[in-house]
Design an enzyme around this catalytic site. Structure first.
Site, PDB file in Angstrom:
ATOM      1  N   GLY A 216      72.733  22.949  82.952  1.00  0.00           N
ATOM      2  CA  GLY A 216      72.217  22.363  82.043  1.00  0.00           C
ATOM      3  C   GLY A 216      73.552  22.898  80.535  1.00  0.00           C
ATOM      4  O   GLY A 216      74.379  22.575  80.333  1.00  0.00           O
ATOM      5  N   SER A 217      73.009  22.853  79.287  1.00  0.00           N
ATOM      6  CA  SER A 217      73.267  23.336  78.472  1.00  0.00           C
ATOM      7  C   SER A 217      73.970  24.690  78.017  1.00  0.00           C
ATOM      8  O   SER A 217      74.703  24.488  76.929  1.00  0.00           O
ATOM      9  CB  SER A 217      71.856  22.725  77.128  1.00  0.00           C
ATOM     10  OG  SER A 217      72.202  21.721  76.906  1.00  0.00           O
ATOM     11  N   ILE A 218      73.611  25.270  78.511  1.00  0.00           N
ATOM     12  CA  ILE A 218      74.895  26.624  78.476  1.00  0.00           C
ATOM     13  C   ILE A 218      76.042  26.400  78.751  1.00  0.00           C
ATOM     14  O   ILE A 218      77.554  26.855  78.564  1.00  0.00           O
ATOM     15  CB  ILE A 218      74.318  27.689  79.566  1.00  0.00           C
ATOM     16  CG1 ILE A 218      74.525  27.342  80.767  1.00  0.00           C
ATOM     17  CG2 ILE A 218      72.757  28.109  79.276  1.00  0.00           C
ATOM     18  CD1 ILE A 218      74.446  28.483  81.175  1.00  0.00           C
ATOM     19  N   LYS A 220      77.416  23.941  77.741  1.00  0.00           N
ATOM     20  CA  LYS A 220      78.543  23.365  76.431  1.00  0.00           C
ATOM     21  C   LYS A 220      78.922  24.492  75.761  1.00  0.00           C
ATOM     22  O   LYS A 220      80.114  23.790  74.955  1.00  0.00           O
ATOM     23  CB  LYS A 220      77.360  22.534  75.196  1.00  0.00           C
ATOM     24  CG  LYS A 220      76.311  21.600  75.831  1.00  0.00           C
ATOM     25  CD  LYS A 220      75.115  21.285  75.208  1.00  0.00           C
ATOM     26  CE  LYS A 220      74.382  19.690  75.766  1.00  0.00           C
ATOM     27  NZ  LYS A 220      73.428  19.630  74.436  1.00  0.00           N
TER      28      LYS A 220
END
Length: 474
Positions: A216-218, A220
């Protein structure tokens, strides 16, 4: 010569040649592999006739041996066995070995070639042969805090804390866990094995290293690295739209809850990172391209394994055939997978000024008299440019300030909420953070009981902060 005799002789000759080739292969190339196989009965009982070395951490003995009535040495796991079990492993008469008991088997039983000199001196001096001891980098306080944070809430997942400047693993907790004593004791082994191998959550699996999941967003952090390496900066303009349509499809991707980012229109990369705006990173990832994204992921160690003495899976980005797939991958979805150790290494690389250090679990090997036989030397494994790490640190500090539960400490962090399964499946929740030469990564699987609305900031972040504090991060 009779034709039948010729054929029989030729066939016999071929069989002899095959037998010789197989024997040469086994003796020349697979001897060590087969000798060290934990299911090799003869080698196993030879091992049990020798006092096996201790496993310790922070001055606490985790595993030691005692001699039974038959003269064989049996293994005891004496300190908080469930907290340390997935790391230390077990040595069972029935089920073989796992964890560091397996990975450092030749050191612990004294047969490793690196121990030749010390073992030879023991023979010359008339001392009985002993295995060597291994001392771990694990901080017992941090390890127990990590395990308690997971187990007391009934979470499935893992925590890894490490020292970015050296690569020392300070905590590696996995939940659900198991008691290795139950597998080692012949009176309980079969029942315990049956329970552990059928229990939900796979307790015999080290979820920190042996399982890779969508981050997920980690992820990014990696997409942002690719952007910063290709002309972006914190003030670069990115979209703040509530949704974007993937190129060449009718599929749309939205921000969390379908919200706009900073009011819609456009915003800065700094704001998009701190608010974790999916739409901005979908477009940014597509803009910088697949090669830049893959290169950044490799710089952080995604797709690689480490020689820890434990099994670990490589993770990776999977196939990225087009821009639609690239957009999904840029927010840590589609086929992107990481394990918790890799997530901690990612955070640690940023913390360490861009230098990625190889993580390690064994700091020293000592003899039976506790004299030092060898010590681990930290090693660099690549990384990113210092200026990029400095920019990422500021972005991650801004992210922490926008995370629920922020307590005013200048931690640098990123949360992640990773979708998987169908729309009714709770997401995996992530948190990575660092401060004071301590980096931590947390995974709580399937929302931790908070359902489909679970987020990394809600579920994983409190655990990460607690472990960071226990390890001396603030």
């Amino acid at each position: 010569m009779n034709r039948s005799i010729r054929i029989t002789s030729l066939f016999s000759l071929i069989l002899i040649l095959v037998l010789l080739a197989n024997l040469t292969w086994i003796q020349g190339f697979r001897d060590d592999e087969l000798a060290q196989n934990p299911l090799n009965g003869r080698g196993f009982f030879e091992m049990k006739s020798t006092p096996r070395g201790q496993i310790s951490a922070g001055g606490q003995i985790l595993a030691e041996s005692h001699q039974d009535e038959q003269g064989f040495y049996q293994r005891d796991y004496v300190t908080d066995p469930e907290a340390f079990g997935p790391v230390v492993g077990y040595l069972s008469d029935i089920y073989g070995a796992a964890g560091l008991e397996s990975g450092y088997n030749s050191v612990l039983n004294g047969s490793d070639s690196s121990l030749f000199t010390s073992q030879w001196l023991d023979v010359i001096s008339g001392k009985p042969t002993h295995g060597a001891n291994i001392e771990l980098t694990i901080d017992p306080t941090a390890q127990e805090a990590a395990y308690e944070q997971l187990s007391q809430s009934g979470y499935e997942g893992a925590v890894v804390a490490l020292r970015p400047s050296t690569g020392e693993v300070l905590a590696m907790a996995s939940s659900p866990s198991y008691d290795p004593n139950q597998i080692v004791d012949p009176a309980t082994a079969e029942d315990a094995w049956a329970e552990y191998t059928t229990q939900d959550g796979a307790p015999l699996l080290n979820h920190a290293t042996q399982e890779s999941l969508p981050p997920g967003s980690i992820f990014k952090i990696i997409t942002t690295t690719a952007a910063l390496e290709n002309g972006y900066n914190a003030d670069s303009t990115v979209t703040a739209a509530s949704e974007v349509t993937l190129p060449g499809t009718n599929t749309t991707l939205t921000n969390y809850g379908g919200q706009t980012c900073a009011g819609g229109g456009t915003t800065t990369l700094l704001t998009a990172f701190s608010l974790s705006c999916n739409t901005a990173f979908v477009e940014t990832g597509i803009d910088v391209g697949v090669d830049a994204l893959r290169a950044a992921a490799e710089d952080f160690g995604v797709g690689q394994t480490y020689d820890l003495g434990l099994d670990n899976v490589p993770g990776g980005l999977g196939e990225i055939p087009d821009d639609a797939a690239l957009g999904q991958s840029s927010i840590g979805q589609r086929d992107v997978e990481m394990n918790v150790l890799q997530a901690a290494v990612m955070a640690g690389t940023v913390s360490n000024g861009g230098v990625r250090m190889e993580p390690y679990l064994v700091s020293r090997v000592t003899g039976q008299d506790l004299s030092e036989l060898s010590t681990h030397q930290p090693k660099s494994a690549g990384g990113i440019e210092p200026e990029i790490a400095e920019q990422l640190t500021e972005l991650m500090r801004a992210s922490e300030r926008n995370t629920s539960g922020y307590a005013g400490v200048e931690i640098a962090s990123k949360t992640g909420t990773a979708e998987h399964g169908d729309e009714d499946t709770p997401p995996h929740t992530w948190y990575v953070a660092f401060n004071n030469d301590i980096a931590v990564a947390v995974l709580v699987k399937n929302g931790g009981g908070f359902g489909t609305s679970a987020t990394g900031g809600q579920v994983a972040a409190p655990i990460g902060r607690a472990v960071l504090q226990a390890a001396g991060g603030f």
